[in-house]
Scaffold this motif. Sequence first.
Motif, PDB file in Angstrom:
ATOM      1  N   UNK A 199       0.829  -1.216   0.000  1.00 40.63           N
ATOM      2  CA  UNK A 199       0.000   0.000   0.000  1.00 40.63           C
ATOM      3  C   UNK A 199       0.857   1.258   0.000  1.00 40.63           C
ATOM      4  N   UNK A 200       0.323   2.369  -0.488  1.00 43.49           N
ATOM      5  CA  UNK A 200       1.105   3.610  -0.570  1.00 43.49           C
ATOM      6  C   UNK A 200       1.358   4.221   0.804  1.00 43.49           C
ATOM      7  N   UNK A 201       2.604   4.577   1.058  1.00 43.98           N
ATOM      8  CA  UNK A 201       2.952   5.258   2.307  1.00 43.98           C
ATOM      9  C   UNK A 201       3.950   6.388   2.083  1.00 43.98           C
ATOM     10  N   UNK A 202       4.598   6.432   0.919  1.00 41.76           N
ATOM     11  CA  UNK A 202       5.650   7.414   0.689  1.00 41.76           C
ATOM     12  C   UNK A 202       5.044   8.801   0.498  1.00 41.76           C
ATOM     13  N   UNK A 247      -2.504  -8.351   2.103  1.00 45.40           N
ATOM     14  CA  UNK A 247      -3.420  -8.610   0.989  1.00 45.40           C
ATOM     15  C   UNK A 247      -4.884  -8.570   1.405  1.00 45.40           C
ATOM     16  N   UNK A 248      -5.156  -8.569   2.704  1.00 48.14           N
ATOM     17  CA  UNK A 248      -6.534  -8.470   3.183  1.00 48.14           C
ATOM     18  C   UNK A 248      -6.747  -7.087   3.791  1.00 48.14           C
ATOM     19  N   UNK A 249      -7.999  -6.632   3.918  1.00 48.44           N
ATOM     20  CA  UNK A 249      -8.251  -5.322   4.539  1.00 48.44           C
ATOM     21  C   UNK A 249      -7.643  -5.200   5.932  1.00 48.44           C
ATOM     22  N   UNK A 250      -7.720  -6.263   6.716  1.00 49.84           N
ATOM     23  CA  UNK A 250      -7.159  -6.222   8.072  1.00 49.84           C
ATOM     24  C   UNK A 250      -5.648  -6.061   8.036  1.00 49.84           C
ATOM     25  N   UNK A 251      -5.002  -6.797   7.143  1.00 51.73           N
ATOM     26  CA  UNK A 251      -3.545  -6.703   7.017  1.00 51.73           C
ATOM     27  C   UNK A 251      -3.128  -5.331   6.494  1.00 51.73           C
ATOM     28  N   UNK A 252      -3.930  -4.777   5.584  1.00 55.70           N
ATOM     29  CA  UNK A 252      -3.623  -3.442   5.063  1.00 55.70           C
ATOM     30  C   UNK A 252      -3.689  -2.407   6.176  1.00 55.70           C
ATOM     31  N   UNK A 253      -4.706  -2.494   7.021  1.00 55.42           N
ATOM     32  CA  UNK A 253      -4.850  -1.555   8.134  1.00 55.42           C
ATOM     33  C   UNK A 253      -3.648  -1.648   9.068  1.00 55.42           C
ATOM     34  N   UNK A 254      -3.257  -2.873   9.402  1.00 55.37           N
ATOM     35  CA  UNK A 254      -2.113  -3.063  10.302  1.00 55.37           C
ATOM     36  C   UNK A 254      -0.834  -2.515   9.680  1.00 55.37           C
ATOM     37  N   UNK A 255      -0.670  -2.725   8.385  1.00 60.40           N
ATOM     38  CA  UNK A 255       0.526  -2.230   7.685  1.00 60.40           C
ATOM     39  C   UNK A 255       0.571  -0.703   7.714  1.00 60.40           C
ATOM     40  N   UNK A 256      -0.549  -0.062   7.403  1.00 59.77           N
ATOM     41  CA  UNK A 256      -0.585   1.397   7.369  1.00 59.77           C
ATOM     42  C   UNK A 256      -0.402   1.993   8.763  1.00 59.77           C
ATOM     43  N   UNK A 257      -0.943   1.345   9.773  1.00 56.46           N
ATOM     44  CA  UNK A 257      -0.749   1.825  11.148  1.00 56.46           C
ATOM     45  C   UNK A 257       0.721   1.746  11.554  1.00 56.46           C
ATOM     46  N   UNK A 258       1.416   0.764  11.018  1.00 49.19           N
ATOM     47  CA  UNK A 258       2.833   0.597  11.347  1.00 49.19           C
ATOM     48  C   UNK A 258       3.681   1.732  10.784  1.00 49.19           C
ATOM     49  N   UNK A 259       3.372   2.161   9.563  1.00 46.91           N
ATOM     50  CA  UNK A 259       4.197   3.169   8.899  1.00 46.91           C
ATOM     51  C   UNK A 259       3.621   4.582   8.998  1.00 46.91           C
ATOM     52  N   UNK A 260       2.325   4.692   9.272  1.00 49.36           N
ATOM     53  CA  UNK A 260       1.665   5.996   9.353  1.00 49.36           C
ATOM     54  C   UNK A 260       0.920   6.062  10.686  1.00 49.36           C
ATOM     55  N   UNK A 261       1.546   6.589  11.725  1.00 48.38           N
ATOM     56  CA  UNK A 261       0.969   6.521  13.076  1.00 48.38           C
ATOM     57  C   UNK A 261      -0.418   7.141  13.211  1.00 48.38           C
ATOM     58  N   UNK A 297      -4.986   5.456  12.126  1.00 46.64           N
ATOM     59  CA  UNK A 297      -6.223   5.050  12.814  1.00 46.64           C
ATOM     60  C   UNK A 297      -7.258   6.167  12.910  1.00 46.64           C
ATOM     61  N   UNK A 298      -6.809   7.422  13.003  1.00 43.98           N
ATOM     62  CA  UNK A 298      -7.758   8.537  13.078  1.00 43.98           C
ATOM     63  C   UNK A 298      -8.570   8.642  11.794  1.00 43.98           C
ATOM     64  N   UNK A 299      -7.915   8.479  10.667  1.00 42.71           N
ATOM     65  CA  UNK A 299      -8.602   8.568   9.374  1.00 42.71           C
ATOM     66  C   UNK A 299      -9.505   7.357   9.162  1.00 42.71           C
ATOM     67  N   UNK A 300      -9.030   6.216   9.591  1.00 41.29           N
ATOM     68  CA  UNK A 300      -9.842   5.008   9.480  1.00 41.29           C
ATOM     69  C   UNK A 300     -11.134   5.153  10.287  1.00 41.29           C
ATOM     70  N   UNK A 301     -11.013   5.732  11.490  1.00 46.68           N
ATOM     71  CA  UNK A 301     -12.191   5.908  12.339  1.00 46.68           C
ATOM     72  C   UNK A 301     -13.178   6.899  11.722  1.00 46.68           C
ATOM     73  N   UNK A 302     -12.673   8.016  11.209  1.00 39.61           N
ATOM     74  CA  UNK A 302     -13.555   9.010  10.591  1.00 39.61           C
ATOM     75  C   UNK A 302     -14.224   8.445   9.339  1.00 39.61           C
ATOM     76  N   UNK A 303     -13.454   7.739   8.528  1.00 33.66           N
ATOM     77  CA  UNK A 303     -14.027   7.146   7.314  1.00 33.66           C
ATOM     78  C   UNK A 303     -15.097   6.113   7.659  1.00 33.66           C
ATOM     79  N   UNK A 304     -14.807   5.294   8.675  1.00 35.21           N
ATOM     80  CA  UNK A 304     -15.757   4.260   9.055  1.00 35.21           C
ATOM     81  C   UNK A 304     -17.037   4.820   9.639  1.00 35.21           C
ATOM     82  N   UNK A 305     -16.927   5.932  10.359  1.00 38.41           N
ATOM     83  CA  UNK A 305     -18.091   6.507  11.026  1.00 38.41           C
ATOM     84  C   UNK A 305     -18.885   7.444  10.119  1.00 38.41           C
ATOM     85  N   UNK A 306     -18.168   8.243   9.308  1.00 39.54           N
ATOM     86  CA  UNK A 306     -18.827   9.311   8.547  1.00 39.54           C
ATOM     87  C   UNK A 306     -18.729   9.154   7.036  1.00 39.54           C
ATOM     88  N   UNK A 307     -17.996   8.151   6.564  1.00 39.42           N
ATOM     89  CA  UNK A 307     -17.833   7.992   5.117  1.00 39.42           C
ATOM     90  C   UNK A 307     -17.060   9.159   4.533  1.00 39.42           C
TER      91      UNK A 307
END
Length: 627
Positions: free
Chosen positions: A132-135, A506-520, A523-533
Amino acid sequence: MSPIMQFALFHYLFIVALCLMCFIIGGRITVHFNYHSFWERFSLSTSLGMGLLAMMIYFLGLLKGLYGRILVPVVLAMLIAAIATWPGLLKVKIDVNRFKAILLRKIKATTAIWMAIIAIVVLITYMLPLYPPTIWDSTAYHMAAAKIYTQSHGLVFTHYLRYPVAPQLNQMLFVGAFVVYDEISAHLIVYAMFILVACGLYAFSRRYFSPWVGILSSALWLGSPLSVLYGTVGYIDIGLTLFSFLGIYSFINYYQTDESNWLWLSGIFLGFAAATKYPALLYVLVCGLLSLWMAFKKRDFLIPVKLGIAILAIAAPFYIRDYYYSGNPFFPFFSNIFYQRIWNEADVVSFVSEQSHYGMPKTLLSLVTLPWYIIIKPGIFVSGLGDKLLFSPVYFLAFPSILPTFLIRKTRLLSIFTASFTLFWFGTSQVIRYLLPAIPLLAATSSIAVYYLLHLVEGFLSRWDRVYTIARVLRPIVITVLALVILLPSLKYGQESRKNSGDLPITPTERIAYLQRFLPSYPAYQALNGKLGDNYSLYALKDENMAYFANGTFMGDWFGPARFSQVMNKLDDDTLLYKELRQLGADYFLININRVGPVPEVLLTSPNFQMVDQANTYIVLKLVISP
């Protein structure tokens, strides 16, 4: 087959199908060209098809037609039209035996070695584009802009991205990838361009020198960790490099053959390059001046006219859009000439200052020692990889070889283009990534130097027949071994990068964990997207690289209408800060604690703000609407 291999296979099938389609479209347009080799046809036709596909997506975007149900039929119509109008299509059956003979024909040793070099690099690096993109720049605006266009189904004005307007041809391919598939396929488009540059170098060298020069020049390009880094992520510099190099390649073909179709093709590729990023305008200028020289020499003053028409037909729509929204066709450059509607004077001054302080002092001594620092101390040029070796020491040969290559007719234009862009880069912003459009030219020049040096050695040894015979036998072995050694830095980088990145998510869960590792702050964006689209507006303070991950409206950057300065000076006054954020239309306020520092206590106790999310690295406050 493992899930990871299935994931990789499906994505690579997509990019292979895309390249095949582009090859057919580009091949149909250039069907009457006198190509020197299959690899010349493949690299030029496929790249031409990519550029035309990007142009088509751009015009669909202007018409608000970025829907899969529109894009896919239009692309298929282009493909069917290319196949149906291909000259001699009805005679295919007659040539079946000839086609079989071509397939079964013994591959030349040089081509086999070159293909082995490509295969080695691909085997080590093929996983890198699948992460996934992180750079930084990718998520701050390149892929962020493509995502916004995809969500809006059209080329809307991106007010709050760092560069709301710019030449965006390469981003159009990202948009197409998002509409049809996913973000990983956007990475793979860049990766395909990275390989196409190597194909173009091999074809160019075979045409004008020797396959061995092609092997060396391709190895120099593929063996650079800088090329691999930006060839596997969502940046646009590899696309700029590809189109610029092929524009120069086609222009040199015209210079050597006097066939006008090469001049038109050069203009098209230079137009693609200029529509990708502003530095290509330097190559446009040089080609324009050379075309004027040719016009006077040949008494044919249509030469610069043809070139100019082709360039303008491709690039002008992007610059007109820039002017429409910003008042400056070259935004944010030349602000002293054009009126600015997006940035204020302080933004421009800050931007120019930021761009000018990179690298070495612009002195004659610095220019003379430039090769040493580029190869030995690349960290001073903001390499992104510290002082790791980015280029083989063989590149040292390119700089002293520029003058000798100018004296040889078939390398004269190559030396002019190489010297002009290197000097342009040295005199402007010395970020090593910005030198990428010259790297294929430097690779070719270095390889030519090695080739001629070996010939000089053989000439010296020719007085001894037996030694001379041994030297001629050893030359292919020496070049092959040298090419393999040149690959080592990029192979090492590829292995280290995969190790640091960990298992491929390769799964949504693994992608989330990967992005949390490199982009601290992810989780804030994931929460806002999940709650408010996409129904929210967020001002992110010093978190500008996260623009891609916000489904709602994202604000906050060093420049533009949501610049950090107008928020930073109000952090200690909750009332003024609240008014500023409300004027911008923000619903939420995120602070990157790692970069801003501790959150002022006044914000935590203010009735204007309500904390909704917090971690060690960030805090998210909701703006409370007054009754």
